[in-house]
Design an enzyme around this catalytic site. Structure first.
Site, PDB file in Angstrom:
ATOM      1  N   ASN A   1      -6.801   6.940   3.933  1.00 52.20           N
ATOM      2  CA  ASN A   1      -8.234   7.237   3.763  1.00 52.20           C
ATOM      3  C   ASN A   1      -8.567   8.718   3.701  1.00 52.20           C
ATOM      4  OD1 ASN A   1      -8.077   4.527   4.132  1.00 52.20           O
ATOM      5  ND2 ASN A   1      -9.444   4.423   5.878  1.00 52.20           N
TER       6      ASN A   1
ATOM      7  N   HIS B   1       0.821  -1.207   0.000  1.00 50.69           N
ATOM      8  CA  HIS B   1       0.000   0.000   0.000  1.00 50.69           C
ATOM      9  C   HIS B   1       0.860   1.265   0.000  1.00 50.69           C
ATOM     10  CE1 HIS B   1      -4.195   0.682  -0.117  1.00 50.69           C
ATOM     11  NE2 HIS B   1      -4.423   1.037   1.120  1.00 50.69           N
TER      12      HIS B   1
END
Length: 186
Positions: free
Chosen positions: A66, A20
């Site tokens: 996020n 990620h």
């Protein structure tokens, strides 16, 4: 001409070398090659490099994945960078490991960082460099997979892929998305 290059990732040592965080990894190597140093600034680690009379502002958001849109939006406004000069570096499970794809726009495809950027900007008309990390995980284990380190057989290939990603960033800032896609998206 100025460009904003946004590497997506999560801050903290536990995320450092995970799939990620490939956006962070690419920018870390780019800065290292250029002798540039990141500074902890508002909502992001920030540095700048020059390439062929262009200024590239590199940011690694410190907002966690996020909320990536917050950092992108702040720096875009602060540096007065138009959206067509923004490039987001992102991991992509829909692409096999080692596949690099530049796209001038597109859907978030379930990626939380891209979802937040899209929600913040109100559209998805921004370029992204998608770094394929593969999808070698059992159903429902996607989060564990992207937050895990690259496999032993993938690690030896990473430096060349990161170098190629840096070439693609430079190409994007020099000749634009369309020609870069023609040259590099194989």
């Amino acid at each position: 001409m100025n460009y904003l290059i946004v590497g997506l990732g999560n801050i903290g040592p536990e995320y450092a070398d995970t799939r990620h965080n490939i956006g962070f990894m690419i920018l870390n190597e780019f800065a290292k090659q250029e002798g540039a140093k990141f500074y902890n600034m508002r909502l992001a680690y920030y540095t700048e490099v020059s390439h062929k009379a262009r200024k590239l502002f590199l940011i690694k958001p410190t907002t966690f994945m996020n909320l990536s849109g917050k950092a992108l939006n702040h720096w875009m406004k602060d540096l007065k960078i138009p959206i067509e000069n923004v490039l987001v570096l992102v991991d992509d499970i829909a692409l096999p490991f080692g596949t690099l794809r530049l796209k001038p726009k597109g859907s978030a495809a379930g990626h939380n960082g891209l979802k937040h950027i899209e929600a913040t900007l109100g559209h998805n008309n921004y370029a992204r460099l998608r770094f394929g990390v593969g999808d070698n995980f059992p159903k429902g284990r996607q989060v564990d997979y992207v937050l895990d380190a690259f496999d032993k057989n993938e690690l030896p290939e990473l430096p060349a892929l990161i170098d190629r990603s840096i070439e693609m960033i430079k190409s994007y800032a020099t000749i634009g998305a369309e020609l870069t896609m023609t040259w590099y998206n194989k």
